[in-house]
Design a protein around this motif. Structure first.
Motif, PDB file in Angstrom:
ATOM      1  N   UNK A 159     -36.646  40.591 -12.651  1.00  0.00           N
ATOM      2  CA  UNK A 159     -37.438  41.496 -11.826  1.00  0.00           C
ATOM      3  C   UNK A 159     -36.692  41.620 -10.510  1.00  0.00           C
TER       4      UNK A 159
ATOM      5  N   UNK B  26     -42.950  34.612 -23.756  1.00  0.00           N
ATOM      6  CA  UNK B  26     -41.708  33.912 -23.487  1.00  0.00           C
ATOM      7  C   UNK B  26     -40.869  34.784 -22.562  1.00  0.00           C
ATOM      8  N   UNK B  27     -40.342  34.215 -21.494  1.00  0.00           N
ATOM      9  CA  UNK B  27     -39.485  35.029 -20.634  1.00  0.00           C
ATOM     10  C   UNK B  27     -38.340  35.622 -21.430  1.00  0.00           C
TER      11      UNK B  27
ATOM     12  N   UNK C  90     -50.670  38.915 -13.717  1.00  0.00           N
ATOM     13  CA  UNK C  90     -50.968  37.818 -12.808  1.00  0.00           C
ATOM     14  C   UNK C  90     -50.707  38.226 -11.372  1.00  0.00           C
TER      15      UNK C  90
ATOM     16  N   UNK D   5     -45.188  32.503  -6.169  1.00  0.00           N
ATOM     17  CA  UNK D   5     -44.470  33.751  -5.974  1.00  0.00           C
ATOM     18  C   UNK D   5     -45.051  34.498  -4.776  1.00  0.00           C
ATOM     19  N   UNK D   6     -46.343  34.399  -4.633  1.00  0.00           N
ATOM     20  CA  UNK D   6     -46.990  35.127  -3.557  1.00  0.00           C
ATOM     21  C   UNK D   6     -46.884  34.386  -2.238  1.00  0.00           C
TER      22      UNK D   6
ATOM     23  N   UNK E 174     -38.470  27.930 -15.629  1.00  0.00           N
ATOM     24  CA  UNK E 174     -39.574  28.090 -16.577  1.00  0.00           C
ATOM     25  C   UNK E 174     -39.065  28.613 -17.912  1.00  0.00           C
ATOM     26  N   UNK E 175     -38.172  29.600 -17.822  1.00  0.00           N
ATOM     27  CA  UNK E 175     -37.605  30.169 -19.050  1.00  0.00           C
ATOM     28  C   UNK E 175     -36.965  29.076 -19.898  1.00  0.00           C
TER      29      UNK E 175
ATOM     30  N   UNK F 202     -56.583  26.959  -2.900  1.00  0.00           N
ATOM     31  CA  UNK F 202     -56.183  27.506  -4.192  1.00  0.00           C
ATOM     32  C   UNK F 202     -54.738  27.126  -4.499  1.00  0.00           C
TER      33      UNK F 202
ATOM     34  N   UNK G  54     -47.209  31.912 -10.508  1.00  0.00           N
ATOM     35  CA  UNK G  54     -47.866  33.137 -10.045  1.00  0.00           C
ATOM     36  C   UNK G  54     -48.260  33.017  -8.579  1.00  0.00           C
ATOM     37  N   UNK G  55     -48.825  31.854  -8.238  1.00  0.00           N
ATOM     38  CA  UNK G  55     -49.295  31.693  -6.871  1.00  0.00           C
ATOM     39  C   UNK G  55     -48.131  31.469  -5.912  1.00  0.00           C
TER      40      UNK G  55
ATOM     41  N   UNK H 269     -46.711  38.648 -16.343  1.00  0.00           N
ATOM     42  CA  UNK H 269     -46.362  38.412 -14.943  1.00  0.00           C
ATOM     43  C   UNK H 269     -46.976  39.492 -14.061  1.00  0.00           C
TER      44      UNK H 269
ATOM     45  N   UNK I 173     -38.375  30.698 -11.932  1.00  0.00           N
ATOM     46  CA  UNK I 173     -38.591  31.447 -13.173  1.00  0.00           C
ATOM     47  C   UNK I 173     -37.502  31.118 -14.191  1.00  0.00           C
TER      48      UNK I 173
ATOM     49  N   UNK J 182     -56.645  34.916 -14.178  1.00  0.00           N
ATOM     50  CA  UNK J 182     -55.580  33.952 -14.439  1.00  0.00           C
ATOM     51  C   UNK J 182     -56.011  32.965 -15.509  1.00  0.00           C
TER      52      UNK J 182
ATOM     53  N   UNK K  66     -36.548  38.351  -8.835  1.00  0.00           N
ATOM     54  CA  UNK K  66     -36.413  37.195  -9.723  1.00  0.00           C
ATOM     55  C   UNK K  66     -35.203  37.359 -10.620  1.00  0.00           C
TER      56      UNK K  66
ATOM     57  N   UNK L 256     -36.897  45.321 -16.635  1.00  0.00           N
ATOM     58  CA  UNK L 256     -38.215  45.881 -16.370  1.00  0.00           C
ATOM     59  C   UNK L 256     -38.279  46.628 -15.054  1.00  0.00           C
ATOM     60  N   UNK L 257     -37.350  46.358 -14.143  1.00  0.00           N
ATOM     61  CA  UNK L 257     -37.478  46.959 -12.818  1.00  0.00           C
ATOM     62  C   UNK L 257     -37.475  48.477 -12.810  1.00  0.00           C
TER      63      UNK L 257
ATOM     64  N   UNK M  21     -53.438  37.932  -8.541  1.00  0.00           N
ATOM     65  CA  UNK M  21     -53.340  36.993  -7.422  1.00  0.00           C
ATOM     66  C   UNK M  21     -53.590  37.755  -6.132  1.00  0.00           C
TER      67      UNK M  21
ATOM     68  N   UNK N 129     -46.758  27.967 -15.164  1.00  0.00           N
ATOM     69  CA  UNK N 129     -46.697  29.412 -14.921  1.00  0.00           C
ATOM     70  C   UNK N 129     -47.795  29.845 -13.955  1.00  0.00           C
ATOM     71  N   UNK N 130     -48.957  29.236 -14.142  1.00  0.00           N
ATOM     72  CA  UNK N 130     -50.092  29.481 -13.247  1.00  0.00           C
ATOM     73  C   UNK N 130     -49.655  29.232 -11.810  1.00  0.00           C
TER      74      UNK N 130
ATOM     75  N   UNK O 187     -47.967  26.556 -19.368  1.00  0.00           N
ATOM     76  CA  UNK O 187     -48.799  27.578 -18.739  1.00  0.00           C
ATOM     77  C   UNK O 187     -49.366  27.082 -17.419  1.00  0.00           C
TER      78      UNK O 187
END
Lengths: 568, 578
Positions: free
Chosen positions: A81, B396-397, B409, A197-198, A149-150, A222, A194-195, B406, A146, B423, A84, B563-564, B413, A190-191, A187
């Motif tokens: 992304x 899976x990534x 989420x 990342x922000x 995680x992958x 949180x 998500x946070x 993603x 990420x 979530x 990322x 995806x971008x 968020x 991953x949860x 997961x």
């Protein structure tokens, strides 16, 4: 873009995949499954496969170590992304882990060259084995969350075929259990991603954390929950309670070399993931003194104690070792949860020490399975008479795990205890070292009796032949696990003497409840005194490493404390 | 007006008229015409897309140059053109993947009629995507329903008749509600063109007039389209329709037809009612809740399912739940995530359907879960494709499913109220997805030799395994330990040498006997029979299906790795809605 960082990742993955789809055929195994021992078949996996795997692995390991230890490299594979990329970077922690992985991987492969004849389907095993090495190197080199995680997920998926290797129902179920624990755990991670990342500046690993405090303002609650979810989730792979149950299920069914790398290395990927999240993204300061730290610490201590207790009363040898892993890896988690420099140093040391030791112990278990089909502790009585060198290795490894100076375990536990005492965590500051000590005692209690009974089977084995012999052995079995008694020593030597006198016609056999020991012709035709060279060599090296790490710990300690200083 | 701007209209007309043309051709030629039409429309859409992107704004194409109250308009923006193009690609691949199934499952004389339906379906999908007129949309919704019914029941088995009837009833209910909603809206605003309604609705909303009527209209249209796209409580028709129709129908229905309705709903939200009005309404919350329930219940049903294709169909229920959850977030990020999931689900689900049929090719044509043991070895490409699809579904990534998760989420968020439910629902649903997809992947990669060990419900067999593996043994020894020495000896005596050998020989013999198929209870079970007729399927046996599978895998990887640009395209397209 540094290609040399990508080669050690791509090479084993590609070569493993090629091996999997290749037309190479294993020599037919006459009777699949566990019904025979390896010794009665051909002794080695076919030479071509060995050469291929050995060459690929050798080159990959050399390249990976070269990439790790020659400067700070980084490489962007592609962009997932905008913010990322799939990004690799070598840093101090990654270097340590890659080195541990590489050493273990080579030694376990050497062992497996002989051992896998026993299990059959070598092609599949070594294909996934090679791929897994590449994935683990990529995991250790990951430069952001990420990417990590992958490869965390990939580690799970690629290691799963090793667990279900023999394809029996138990194995498949165990593999599924492993998969679900790991996926659920992932997961949780991953949860948190998500946070994070922000609420962070970037997901790139930065020593000390990248949290964006301005954004976090008002959302601490949180975010703490998210971090806790990551701890629990990645902790699943590290066998931390409450998600530890897959370990004792998966280990007994997996082939021994697979258990060795699973327990020695893959479990550590959970540790590395936690290190990355806590020390490289969130930052230790954010967690210090919060409920997350306290709960984490409490869970780690609970696991340390519980794992040891369960191991102590477990009779299946590999399961005992698996519980031991549960306990020992939580030593590492405890060290990390202290968030102090000494605790972190101790944790890093224990990563290396435990990897070496536990790999060695599982390989020992593999030898028992390979030559005698012995899987239970009480069957191992008198084993030292047949394989003294191997049992010496086992003894040294056990001592290292218990933490008796001058072995590696002593150094790491010393730092863990120091870290606990230095931390201002109130009750945990003294409770931690106490639990560590108690667990060390239990560790001695479940590991050393195997060696003692192995060398000194006691008067039970002195009985001459037939059913009486079996019964007596069973009696002896009852006493495994209890502290040795002075009287046993003398009679044990006598027994062994008698056995040597009487020739090889009736070695002191242990008993299996269903009377299946006759199924092991290897035990009957037991001419060899030691396992094959390729099996013994890794054990000797591992035992030597475990001891040397304690005799000359200086460089390792310095390296670990430098990492600790950089992240805290 | 550039010539390219005629292309959307041309493609609708082309597909509409190629329908009747196929009716007079024979099956083989109809197939060629159909493939050519889809390909041509796909290429036309690429040109349109290339024309619209630099322009930076949408254009309106008035048919016959009649202006507003009477005229019928087509409105072309980036997102519309992109969707048209994407739908054509998916449809072409689905048609390629199902060639052999169509030839075997459909009567010779009705082959060409299938292509009539497919062309009409494509026409209606394109019209739903492009139209700027709410009533035209309704008309094509009906055409879509009818042709979809035809696609389901053209494979003439009792199951498909039942499924098609069910689908017809539910769909007509949905269309009826949609029509009611449109009527309401027409009554309140006096317009049928989307842009005009929008202006009027903005005025009404600003003045606070007709609030209830607007909400009712919105609710009716949402529920109508939700029924048609199989949102959770209205999903009962779906598993049969997807599970028993011929392969290309299943794939098209699951990946395109429901997505067409969802795209229409997004258009209604963004372009007809206006996003701010929708956000205020409670309808989105309802969609959100049912989306989440669907995510979980769909996966739950899929876990219990024993038929591979029905399992995949139930998984669709769950995935549509994701999409509605994204819509229910009622933020732009949520809608973007939903549209992305429309794409990724379309690419993945049709991949799974085609791969599943490849697996059953290798297993004697059976879809049953027990029969596909080891099918991944017999049909390597389908196995790989199924693995890719499963990994994508699990999130899976590197595969498309991860990216859409993603996005969901990220959209959630920071959302005031819906963050945690979203979530957590993603968490549970991911795990449930993993349960059934990974179970299937392991099943298809379990060698046939080990089937007896894996087979879960073999009762007699389980005993045997317990014996050889020595799980029972543990108990025995535990007992000796517990009761003390004397007992231990006694037991050890009991298990003498000869005994042991005898036992072992016995088990060995029975094993072999069972493997020969002489074991009476097991040879009776038909899954094993099918397993024996399983055969190797090589890649070039069905070149079209293999090509389709490879393209699907590539598509999935493109969506997952790149995806971008697609994301930016979607965002640009949504901005053009205003």
């Amino acid at each position: 873009m540094d290609v040399w960082l990508l080669v050690p990742i791509a090479l084993p993955v590609i070569c493993g995949a090629v091996l999997l789809v290749s037309a190479f055929r294993e020599q037919a195994v006459s009777d699949a499954g566990d019904s025979g021992t390896g010794a009665e078949r051909e002794n080695r996996v076919s030479a071509g496969l060995c050469a291929y795997v050995g060459a690929v692995l050798g080159i990959s390991v050399a390249l990976a170590l070269a990439a790790a230890w020659t400067g700070d490299r980084e490489a962007v594979l592609f962009t997932l992304l905008d913010a990322i990329p799939v990004y690799f970077r070598v840093d101090a922690v990654g270097r340590l882990f890659v080195t541990v992985v590489s050493v273990i991987w080579v030694l376990a492969a050497l062992f497996a060259f002989v051992y896998m004849r026993h299990e059959g389907k070598e092609k599949r095993y070594f294909g996934f084995y090679l791929m897994l090495y590449g994935v683990l190197v990529a995991f250790d080199f990951s430069g952001n969350l990420v990417t990590m995680y992958l490869f965390y997920e990939l580690t799970t998926l690629v290691s799963m075929p090793l667990v279900l290797h023999n394809g029996k129902r138990e194995s498949v179920m165990a593999a599924l259990k492993y998969l679900f624990y790991s996926l659920c755990g992932a997961y949780g991670g991953l949860f948190a991603i998500f946070f994070l990342y922000r609420y962070s500046h970037s997901l790139t690993f930065t020593a000390g954390g990248t949290l964006d405090m301005a954004a976090v303002q008002g959302h601490e609650g949180i975010l703490l929950i998210a971090v806790f979810a990551a701890l629990l989730g990645f902790g699943a792979k590290a066998g931390m309670a409450p998600l530890h149950a897959w370990l004792p299920t998966a280990h007994p069914v997996a082939p021994s070399p697979a258990s060795a790398v699973l327990s020695g290395v893959i479990v550590k990927s959970g540790v590395l993931a936690v290190v990355r999240v806590v020390f490289y993204i969130v930052g230790a300061d954010f967690l210090r003194g919060t409920w997350v730290q306290q709960t984490w610490m409490a869970l780690a201590l609970l696991t340390v104690f519980m794992g040891s207790m369960l191991a102590y009363r477990e009779r299946v040898f590999k399961k005992r070792l698996a519980y031991s892993t549960v306990s020992q890896v939580s030593y590492i988690m405890f060290g990390l949860s202290l968030l102090t420099a000494d605790g972190f140093t101790g944790a890093m040391l224990h990563v290396a020490v435990h990897a070496v030791v536990k790999c060695g112990l599982f390989l020992t278990a593999g030898v028992f399975v390979y030559y005698f089909n012995y899987t239970r502790v009480e069957e191992l009585v008198g084993i030292g008479k047949r394989m003294p060198k191997m049992l010496w290795c086992y003894l040294l490894l056990s001592l290292a795990l218990v933490g008796i100076p001058p072995t590696g375990g002593f150094v790491s536990k010393w730092y863990l205890a120091q870290g606990a005492l230095q931390s201002d965590m109130g009750v945990f500051a003294w409770l931690g070292p106490v639990v560590l000590l108690v667990s060390a005692l239990l560790t001695a209690g479940y590991l050393l009796p195997v060696a003692m009974k192995g060398f000194f089977p006691g008067d039970a084995a002195a009985a001459d032949s037939g059913a009486g012999n079996h019964g007596a052995a069973a009696v002896a079995a009852n006493e495994v696990g209890e502290p040795t008694k002075g009287t046993k020593t003398g009679s044990g030597t006598k027994a062994s003497h008698e056995w040597e006198m009487s020739g090889k016609e009736e070695p002191p056999l242990a008993i299996r409840a269903d009377g299946r020991e006759e199924a092991f012709p290897a035990a009957k035709a037991d001419c060899r005194k030691e396992p094959a060279f390729a099996m013994l060599l890794p054990l000797v090296i591992l035992a030597a490493l475990a001891v040397l790490a304690g005799v000359f710990p200086g460089a390792l300690i310095q390296y670990a404390s430098e990492i600790a200083a950089s992240v805290l | 007006m550039a010539f390219v701007q005629n292309f959307p209209f041309l493609s609708i007309i082309l597909s509409l008229f190629s329908g009747p043309l196929c009716a007079v051709l024979d099956g083989k030629w109809a197939r060629r015409v159909n493939g050519a039409v889809i390909a041509i429309i796909g290429i036309l859409s690429v040109f349109v897309l290339k024309n619209v992107i630099p322009a930076g704004q949408p254009y309106v194409y008035r048919m016959g140059h009649f202006s507003a109250p009477w005229g019928n308009e087509i409105r072309v923006g980036v997102l519309e053109a992109f969707m048209a193009c994407f739908f054509c690609v998916i449809m072409l691949l689905c048609m390629m993947g199902g060639i052999r199934e169509r030839e075997t499952e459909i009567e010779e004389s009705k082959q060409n009629l299938y292509y009539v339906m497919v062309n009409l379906l494509l026409c209606s999908l394109l019209a739903l995507i492009y139209t700027n007129d709410l009533f035209t949309a309704y008309v094509f919704v009906e055409i879509n329903t009818i042709s979809a019914c035809g696609l389901i029941m053209i494979r003439q088995t009792g199951r498909t008749f039942e499924a098609a009837t069910r689908y017809m009833i539910m769909s007509l209910l949905g269309s009826g509600l949609l029509l009611l909603g449109i009527c309401y809206l027409y009554a309140v605003t006096g317009h049928l063109l989307m842009s005009n309604i929008r202006e009027q609705v903005q005025l009404l909303a600003a003045g606070g007039q007709h609030h209830i009527s607007l909400m009712v209209a919105l609710g009716l249209m949402s529920v109508g389209l939700a029924i048609k796209s199989a949102l959770y409580p209205f999903h009962a028709w779906l598993p049969d329709a997807y599970g028993y129709s011929t392969l290309s129908s299943s794939a098209i229905l699951s990946s395109l037809v429901s997505k067409g309705y969802i795209f229409l709903l997004i258009k209604i939200f963004c372009r007809v009612i206006g996003f701010d009005v929708v956000t205020e309404s409670k309808v989105v919350n309802v969609l959100f809740v049912f989306g989440i329930i669907g995510m979980i219940m769909g996966s739950w049903s899929a876990i219990k399912e024993k038929n591979l294709r029905r399992m995949i169909a139930f998984s669709s229920v769950a995935q549509i739940g994701y999409i509605y959850m994204g819509l229910g977030l009622a933020t732009e990020a949520g809608i973007v995530a939903s549209i992305y999931h429309v794409l990724s689900h379309a690419a993945t689900k049709s991949l799974l359907f085609v791969a599943a049929s490849g697996l059953s090719d290798a297993s004697g044509g059976s879809d049953r879960y027990a029969d596909i043991t080891g099918a991944g070895f017999r049909n390597k490409l389908a196995g790989t494709a199924f693995l890719v699809g499963s990994l994508s579904m699990v999130g899976m990534p590197m595969f498309s499913g991860f990216i859409s998760k993603l996005f969901f989420a990220q959209a959630a968020v920071g959302h005031a109220h819906k963050m945690l439910p979203t979530v957590i629902a993603l968490a549970i649903s991911t795990i449930l997805n993993a349960v059934y997809f990974m179970k299937t992947v392991i099943r298809i990669y379990t060698p046939m030799g080990a089937y007896d060990a894996v087979k879960g419900d073999g009762t007699g067999k389980a005993d045997g395994i317990g014996k050889t593996d020595g799980t029972g043994k543990a108990d025995g020894i535990g007992k000796t330990d517990g009761t003390g020495k004397a007992d231990g000896i006694g037991k050890a005596d009991g298990t003498g040498k000869a005994d042991g050998i005898g036992k072992r020989d016995g088990t060995g013999k029975t094993d072999r006997a069972e493997e020969n198929g002489a074991g009476s209870e097991r040879s009776a079970s038909d899954w094993q029979e099918v397993g024996r007729t399983g055969r190797q399927v090589v890649i070039w046996e069905q070149p079209a299906k293999s090509a389709a599978l490879i393209c699907f895998i590539l598509l999935n990887l493109i969506l997952g790795l790149n995806s971008d640009p697609i994301m930016r395209l979607i965002q640009g397209g949504i901005e053009m809605f205003d």
